[in-house]
Enzyme design. Structure first.
Site, PDB file in Angstrom:
ATOM      1  N   ARG A  51       0.838  -1.204   0.000  1.00 28.18           N
ATOM      2  CA  ARG A  51       0.000   0.000   0.000  1.00 28.18           C
ATOM      3  C   ARG A  51       0.874   1.256   0.000  1.00 28.18           C
ATOM      4  NH1 ARG A  51      -3.013  -1.335   5.583  1.00 28.18           N
ATOM      5  NH2 ARG A  51      -1.182  -1.979   6.759  1.00 28.18           N
ATOM      6  N   GLU A  62      -3.177   5.861   4.245  1.00 27.32           N
ATOM      7  CA  GLU A  62      -2.761   4.863   3.260  1.00 27.32           C
ATOM      8  C   GLU A  62      -3.812   4.676   2.166  1.00 27.32           C
ATOM      9  OE1 GLU A  62      -0.441   1.959   6.411  1.00 27.32           O
ATOM     10  OE2 GLU A  62      -2.617   1.898   6.316  1.00 27.32           O
ATOM     11  N   ARG A 118     -13.751  -6.879   8.159  1.00 29.87           N
ATOM     12  CA  ARG A 118     -12.874  -7.634   7.246  1.00 29.87           C
ATOM     13  C   ARG A 118     -11.586  -8.066   7.953  1.00 29.87           C
ATOM     14  NH1 ARG A 118      -7.985  -5.208   7.226  1.00 29.87           N
ATOM     15  NH2 ARG A 118      -7.259  -4.153   5.352  1.00 29.87           N
ATOM     16  N   ASP A 167      -6.424  -5.124  28.680  1.00 30.17           N
ATOM     17  CA  ASP A 167      -6.083  -3.817  28.095  1.00 30.17           C
ATOM     18  C   ASP A 167      -5.441  -2.993  29.207  1.00 30.17           C
ATOM     19  OD1 ASP A 167      -7.420  -2.035  25.458  1.00 30.17           O
ATOM     20  OD2 ASP A 167      -6.497  -0.928  27.120  1.00 30.17           O
ATOM     21  N   VAL A 230      -2.326  -8.470  15.169  1.00 31.25           N
ATOM     22  CA  VAL A 230      -3.070  -7.547  14.312  1.00 31.25           C
ATOM     23  C   VAL A 230      -2.581  -6.099  14.426  1.00 31.25           C
ATOM     24  CG1 VAL A 230      -5.394  -6.634  13.819  1.00 31.25           C
ATOM     25  CG2 VAL A 230      -5.123  -9.023  14.478  1.00 31.25           C
ATOM     26  N   GLY A 231      -2.082  -5.724  15.597  1.00 35.81           N
ATOM     27  CA  GLY A 231      -1.807  -4.298  15.859  1.00 35.81           C
ATOM     28  C   GLY A 231      -0.482  -3.792  15.309  1.00 35.81           C
ATOM     29  N   ASP A 233       1.376  -2.938  12.403  1.00 32.23           N
ATOM     30  CA  ASP A 233       1.018  -2.832  10.988  1.00 32.23           C
ATOM     31  C   ASP A 233       1.608  -1.602  10.316  1.00 32.23           C
ATOM     32  OD1 ASP A 233      -0.514  -0.945  12.257  1.00 32.23           O
ATOM     33  OD2 ASP A 233      -2.426  -1.569  11.422  1.00 32.23           O
ATOM     34  N   LYS A 237       6.203   0.024  14.262  1.00 30.07           N
ATOM     35  CA  LYS A 237       5.025  -0.242  15.111  1.00 30.07           C
ATOM     36  C   LYS A 237       4.805  -1.749  15.160  1.00 30.07           C
ATOM     37  CE  LYS A 237       0.051   1.083  15.219  1.00 30.07           C
ATOM     38  NZ  LYS A 237      -0.769   0.243  14.353  1.00 30.07           N
ATOM     39  N   VAL A 299      -1.222  -7.441   8.641  1.00 28.01           N
ATOM     40  CA  VAL A 299      -1.095  -5.985   8.473  1.00 28.01           C
ATOM     41  C   VAL A 299      -2.300  -5.399   7.731  1.00 28.01           C
ATOM     42  CG1 VAL A 299       1.435  -5.908   8.571  1.00 28.01           C
ATOM     43  CG2 VAL A 299       0.318  -6.247   6.362  1.00 28.01           C
TER      44      VAL A 299
HETATM   45  P1  NAD Z   1      -8.090   1.434  19.432  1.00 34.73           P
HETATM   46  O1  NAD Z   1      -7.250   2.639  19.662  1.00 34.73           O
HETATM   47  O2  NAD Z   1      -9.570   1.586  19.365  1.00 34.73           O
HETATM   48  O3  NAD Z   1      -7.776   0.319  20.566  1.00 34.73           O
HETATM   49  C1  NAD Z   1      -6.482  -0.043  20.939  1.00 34.73           C
HETATM   50  C2  NAD Z   1      -6.508  -0.532  22.380  1.00 34.73           C
HETATM   51  O4  NAD Z   1      -5.194  -1.023  22.725  1.00 34.73           O
HETATM   52  C3  NAD Z   1      -6.848   0.568  23.387  1.00 34.73           C
HETATM   53  O5  NAD Z   1      -7.952   0.189  24.182  1.00 34.73           O
HETATM   54  C4  NAD Z   1      -5.557   0.714  24.225  1.00 34.73           C
HETATM   55  O6  NAD Z   1      -5.806   1.047  25.579  1.00 34.73           O
HETATM   56  C5  NAD Z   1      -4.958  -0.675  24.085  1.00 34.73           C
HETATM   57  N1  NAD Z   1      -3.519  -0.747  24.339  1.00 34.73           N
HETATM   58  C6  NAD Z   1      -2.539   0.097  23.935  1.00 34.73           C
HETATM   59  N2  NAD Z   1      -1.338  -0.315  24.397  1.00 34.73           N
HETATM   60  C7  NAD Z   1      -1.579  -1.464  25.096  1.00 34.73           C
HETATM   61  C8  NAD Z   1      -0.742  -2.372  25.803  1.00 34.73           C
HETATM   62  N3  NAD Z   1       0.561  -2.164  25.904  1.00 34.73           N
HETATM   63  N4  NAD Z   1      -1.315  -3.451  26.395  1.00 34.73           N
HETATM   64  C9  NAD Z   1      -2.655  -3.661  26.318  1.00 34.73           C
HETATM   65  N5  NAD Z   1      -3.502  -2.823  25.673  1.00 34.73           N
HETATM   66  C10 NAD Z   1      -2.963  -1.738  25.067  1.00 34.73           C
HETATM   67  O7  NAD Z   1      -7.534   0.778  18.066  1.00 34.73           O
HETATM   68  P2  NAD Z   1      -8.255  -0.278  17.129  1.00 34.73           P
HETATM   69  O8  NAD Z   1      -9.068   0.390  16.086  1.00 34.73           O
HETATM   70  O9  NAD Z   1      -8.882  -1.347  17.965  1.00 34.73           O
HETATM   71  O10 NAD Z   1      -6.968  -0.872  16.387  1.00 34.73           O
HETATM   72  C11 NAD Z   1      -6.034  -1.651  17.121  1.00 34.73           C
HETATM   73  C12 NAD Z   1      -4.802  -1.851  16.283  1.00 34.73           C
HETATM   74  O11 NAD Z   1      -5.096  -2.689  15.155  1.00 34.73           O
HETATM   75  C13 NAD Z   1      -4.214  -0.582  15.714  1.00 34.73           C
HETATM   76  O12 NAD Z   1      -2.801  -0.629  15.892  1.00 34.73           O
HETATM   77  C14 NAD Z   1      -4.573  -0.620  14.252  1.00 34.73           C
HETATM   78  O13 NAD Z   1      -3.639   0.075  13.456  1.00 34.73           O
HETATM   79  C15 NAD Z   1      -4.529  -2.102  13.998  1.00 34.73           C
HETATM   80  N6  NAD Z   1      -5.318  -2.566  12.853  1.00 34.73           N
HETATM   81  C16 NAD Z   1      -4.783  -3.540  12.102  1.00 34.73           C
HETATM   82  C17 NAD Z   1      -5.496  -4.026  11.029  1.00 34.73           C
HETATM   83  C18 NAD Z   1      -4.926  -5.149  10.209  1.00 34.73           C
HETATM   84  O14 NAD Z   1      -5.493  -5.489   9.175  1.00 34.73           O
HETATM   85  N7  NAD Z   1      -3.856  -5.763  10.635  1.00 34.73           N
HETATM   86  C19 NAD Z   1      -6.765  -3.515  10.723  1.00 34.73           C
HETATM   87  C20 NAD Z   1      -7.313  -2.547  11.563  1.00 34.73           C
HETATM   88  C21 NAD Z   1      -6.581  -2.074  12.633  1.00 34.73           C
END
Ligand code: NAD
Length: 350
Positions: A51, A62, A118, A167, A230-231, A233, A237, A299
């Site tokens: 992307r 993105e 998705r 969390d 998942v996170g 990405d 990060k 990702v």
């Molecule tokens: P969000 O901000 O709504 O939620 C993230 C949560 O993580 C929060 O509640 C926060 O308190 C918690 N958190 C942060 N650091 C932490 C830690 N060290 N230990 C435990 N909890 C912790 O975000 P979201 O929309 O739920 O997205 C979550 C992640 O997923 C993001 O990084 C986003 O970029 C990623 N994401 C990935 C994909 C993919 O396809 N891989 C798709 C969508 C989102």
């Protein structure tokens, strides 16, 4: 879908919610997983590119394009972990499908909700091939916007019915538990990551932090589990300690993009990984033994969004939840674009 040529069906956030609720969220996730699997099986027929990311100090914006030669799709998506402090979403998105033969858009839709669906459906598809046999307990670390969708996808696709939530913000875990109360899970809100992973056969990490975090340390990862990461990405990060990666069978979406954005950015550029489509297409094995640690280094890739857009377009054939958007200029004589403007000017002045 509308037969009128000059209007584009538009699915707003409100319409998307009606659509998902009309289908039922679990049915929606199962069907969407089916669309993703079908598109991963024909992976080689797609245009693929990492992307296009525009990074800033606070986040990333993105564009994610792909085409199967007949239909073209793209998603606009952002990732801004600090947004939630100001009452905004970390991730928002919208997307377009277009007809390759004419270049005309055939669908414009919100994709913030659709991305959560998705991403969860994709994770559950990975789980189908990588999770231990009969897994029923999942830890979810990070209980933000994506978390309930992850839980429901693993329930609907794999039968997961025990959740261990953690969390850093306990209220986030409590909200997640409350939201999922009616869905038949046995839910435990945990006080630490170590507590959350106790007895979990699947560990989903879905936190948001713009740094190389260590959400899971090596000592917490026992033999045989499936990690759905998942996170992590974006460049810089990540969520997992590097030692976990060295012990795991690693599965990715599109290697050139995941090398830049995934957990594997911590590894040598030639560290072996398997693309999930090869497993789904029956060309490579998924989980190789009961003791193997499997990692889906998620990702998010354009083909998953394409599948989601395709699914929504197909749903609109029977569901009424869209508006008609006046997005395409449509002069009576195609080359008389300026004439159309002049006629509009005259009508405005009248
Ligand atoms: P969000 O901000 O709504 O939620 C993230 C949560 O993580 C929060 O509640 C926060 O308190 C918690 N958190 C942060 N650091 C932490 C830690 N060290 N230990 C435990 N909890 C912790 O975000 P979201 O929309 O739920 O997205 C979550 C992640 O997923 C993001 O990084 C986003 O970029 C990623 N994401 C990935 C994909 C993919 O396809 N891989 C798709 C969508 C989102």
């Amino acid at each position: 879908m509308t037969a009128r040529l000059n209007v584009v069906p538009f699915v707003s956030v409100e319409s998307m919610m009606k659509l998902v609720n009309a289908v039922g969220v679990e049915r929606f996730l199962v069907d969407l997983a089916g669309y993703i699997e079908a598109d991963f099986r024909r992976w080689e027929s797609f245009d693929k590119t990492p992307r296009v990311a525009s990074h800033s100090a606070e986040g990333v914006i993105e564009l994610m394009p792909t085409s199967d030669g007949e239909v073209y799709g793209f998603k606009y998506v952002n990732g801004h972990p600090k947004n939630t402090r100001e009452g905004r979403q970390t991730v928002t998105a919208f997307g377009v499908l277009a007809d390759v033969a004419t270049g005309y858009p055939v669908l414009l839709t919100e994709m913030t909700i659709l991305t959560a669906l998705r991403t969860a459906a994709m994770s559950a598809v990975a789980g189908r091939y990588l999770a231990p046999e009969g897994a029923r307990t999942m830890a979810i670390v990070g209980n933000g916007a994506q978390s309930e969708f992850q839980a429901l996808a693993f329930k609907a696709v794999l039968g997961v019915d025990r959740l261990r939530l953690y969390d850093i913000d306990r209220q986030a875990s409590q909200r997640c538990a409350r939201n999922l109360a009616g869905y038949g899970f046995d839910i435990t809100v945990c006080g630490s990551v170590a507590d959350a992973v106790q007895g979990a056969e699947i560990v989903t990490t879905v936190t948001a932090d713009k740094q190389n975090a260590t959400i899971l340390t090596d000592n917490l990862v026992g033999a045989g589990i499936f990690i759905n990461g998942v996170g992590g990405d974006c460049p810089g990060k990540t969520e997992l300690h590097r030692d976990i990666l060295l012990r795991s069978g690693i599965f990715v979406e599109y290697t050139p993009q995941t090398r830049i954005e995934g957990e594997i950015q911590q590894l040598a550029p030639d560290h072996p990984v398997t693309e999930l489509w090869e497993v789904i297409a029956g060309r490579k094995p998924g989980r190789s033994s009961a003791t193997q640690i499997t990692l889906f280094d998620s990702v998010g890739f354009a083909i998953e969004d394409f599948s989601a857009l395709r699914y929504v377009r197909d749903l609109l054939a029977t569901q009424p939840y869209c508006e008609e958007l006046d997005l395409l200029a449509d002069p009576d004589e195609p080359r008389d674009l300026f004439g159309m403007l002049l006629r509009a000017q005259a009508a405005q002045a009248a």
